[in-house]
Design a protein around this motif. Structure first.
Motif, PDB file in Angstrom:
ATOM      1  N   LEU A  20      30.689  28.512  39.321  1.00  0.00           N
ATOM      2  CA  LEU A  20      30.918  29.120  40.632  1.00  0.00           C
ATOM      3  C   LEU A  20      32.161  28.554  41.310  1.00  0.00           C
ATOM      4  N   VAL A  21      32.394  27.255  41.173  1.00  0.00           N
ATOM      5  CA  VAL A  21      33.593  26.632  41.734  1.00  0.00           C
ATOM      6  C   VAL A  21      34.826  27.185  41.045  1.00  0.00           C
ATOM      7  N   TRP A  22      34.776  27.347  39.715  1.00  0.00           N
ATOM      8  CA  TRP A  22      35.909  27.888  38.960  1.00  0.00           C
ATOM      9  C   TRP A  22      36.202  29.323  39.377  1.00  0.00           C
ATOM     10  N   ILE A  23      35.164  30.153  39.550  1.00  0.00           N
ATOM     11  CA  ILE A  23      35.345  31.547  39.972  1.00  0.00           C
ATOM     12  C   ILE A  23      35.992  31.589  41.352  1.00  0.00           C
ATOM     13  N   GLN A  24      35.536  30.758  42.273  1.00  0.00           N
ATOM     14  CA  GLN A  24      36.109  30.723  43.621  1.00  0.00           C
ATOM     15  C   GLN A  24      37.577  30.305  43.569  1.00  0.00           C
ATOM     16  N   ALA A  25      37.902  29.311  42.764  1.00  0.00           N
ATOM     17  CA  ALA A  25      39.289  28.851  42.652  1.00  0.00           C
ATOM     18  C   ALA A  25      40.175  29.942  42.070  1.00  0.00           C
ATOM     19  N   GLU A  26      39.665  30.700  41.106  1.00  0.00           N
ATOM     20  CA  GLU A  26      40.437  31.796  40.508  1.00  0.00           C
ATOM     21  C   GLU A  26      40.739  32.875  41.545  1.00  0.00           C
ATOM     22  N   HIS A  27      39.760  33.219  42.364  1.00  0.00           N
ATOM     23  CA  HIS A  27      39.974  34.224  43.408  1.00  0.00           C
ATOM     24  C   HIS A  27      40.961  33.725  44.458  1.00  0.00           C
ATOM     25  N   GLN A  28      40.901  32.462  44.819  1.00  0.00           N
ATOM     26  CA  GLN A  28      41.837  31.911  45.788  1.00  0.00           C
ATOM     27  C   GLN A  28      43.252  31.918  45.236  1.00  0.00           C
ATOM     28  N   ARG A  30      44.504  34.069  43.071  1.00  0.00           N
ATOM     29  CA  ARG A  30      44.976  35.453  43.114  1.00  0.00           C
ATOM     30  C   ARG A  30      45.365  35.842  44.532  1.00  0.00           C
ATOM     31  N   ASP A  31      44.571  35.415  45.506  1.00  0.00           N
ATOM     32  CA  ASP A  31      44.867  35.728  46.899  1.00  0.00           C
ATOM     33  C   ASP A  31      46.186  35.073  47.326  1.00  0.00           C
ATOM     34  N   THR A  32      46.388  33.834  46.918  1.00  0.00           N
ATOM     35  CA  THR A  32      47.623  33.123  47.252  1.00  0.00           C
ATOM     36  C   THR A  32      48.819  33.817  46.611  1.00  0.00           C
ATOM     37  N   GLY A  34      49.061  36.933  45.805  1.00  0.00           N
ATOM     38  CA  GLY A  34      49.266  38.186  46.530  1.00  0.00           C
ATOM     39  C   GLY A  34      49.978  37.978  47.854  1.00  0.00           C
ATOM     40  N   ARG A  35      49.640  36.920  48.543  1.00  0.00           N
ATOM     41  CA  ARG A  35      50.309  36.629  49.824  1.00  0.00           C
ATOM     42  C   ARG A  35      51.775  36.264  49.618  1.00  0.00           C
ATOM     43  N   VAL A  36      52.059  35.476  48.593  1.00  0.00           N
ATOM     44  CA  VAL A  36      53.445  35.105  48.294  1.00  0.00           C
ATOM     45  C   VAL A  36      54.234  36.355  47.919  1.00  0.00           C
ATOM     46  N   TYR A  37      53.653  37.210  47.101  1.00  0.00           N
ATOM     47  CA  TYR A  37      54.315  38.451  46.695  1.00  0.00           C
ATOM     48  C   TYR A  37      54.588  39.337  47.914  1.00  0.00           C
ATOM     49  N   GLY A  38      53.610  39.469  48.802  1.00  0.00           N
ATOM     50  CA  GLY A  38      53.795  40.270  50.010  1.00  0.00           C
ATOM     51  C   GLY A  38      54.882  39.703  50.906  1.00  0.00           C
ATOM     52  N   CYS A  39      54.929  38.391  51.031  1.00  0.00           N
ATOM     53  CA  CYS A  39      55.972  37.740  51.839  1.00  0.00           C
ATOM     54  C   CYS A  39      57.336  37.991  51.220  1.00  0.00           C
ATOM     55  N   PHE A  40      57.429  37.887  49.897  1.00  0.00           N
ATOM     56  CA  PHE A  40      58.682  38.143  49.204  1.00  0.00           C
ATOM     57  C   PHE A  40      59.140  39.581  49.437  1.00  0.00           C
ATOM     58  N   LEU A  41      58.225  40.540  49.309  1.00  0.00           N
ATOM     59  CA  LEU A  41      58.598  41.935  49.525  1.00  0.00           C
ATOM     60  C   LEU A  41      59.065  42.169  50.954  1.00  0.00           C
ATOM     61  N   GLY A  42      58.388  41.567  51.914  1.00  0.00           N
ATOM     62  CA  GLY A  42      58.787  41.720  53.306  1.00  0.00           C
ATOM     63  C   GLY A  42      60.159  41.136  53.571  1.00  0.00           C
ATOM     64  N   THR A  43      60.418  39.980  53.000  1.00  0.00           N
ATOM     65  CA  THR A  43      61.731  39.345  53.169  1.00  0.00           C
ATOM     66  C   THR A  43      62.812  40.173  52.487  1.00  0.00           C
TER      67      THR A  43
END
Length: 58
Positions: A20-28, A30-32, A34-43
């Motif tokens: 469960l800890v590994w699954i949570q870390a994997e989702h986090q 992916r979320d991180t 995605g946020r970096v990618y979105g910031c890059f696209l915005g910039t």
């Protein structure tokens, strides 16, 4: 997510918690990403010059 088996021993419980800890870390991660990618696209989009005319209309 598939149903997780009910642990019968302390070792199985520890394995389940680790999973469960590994699954949570994997989702986090992916979320991180995605946020970096979105910031890059915005910039990148804000650095591009704005077009006042549609280039496909000619």
């Amino acid at each position: 997510m598939p149903a997780l088996p009910w642990p019968n021993t302390l070792e199985e419980l520890a394995d389940l918690i680790e999973l469960l800890v590994w699954i949570q870390a994997e989702h986090q991660a992916r979320d991180t990403l995605g946020r970096v990618y979105g910031c890059f696209l915005g910039t990148f989009a804000s650095a591009e010059p704005r077009q006042t005319e549609n280039p496909l209309s000619h």
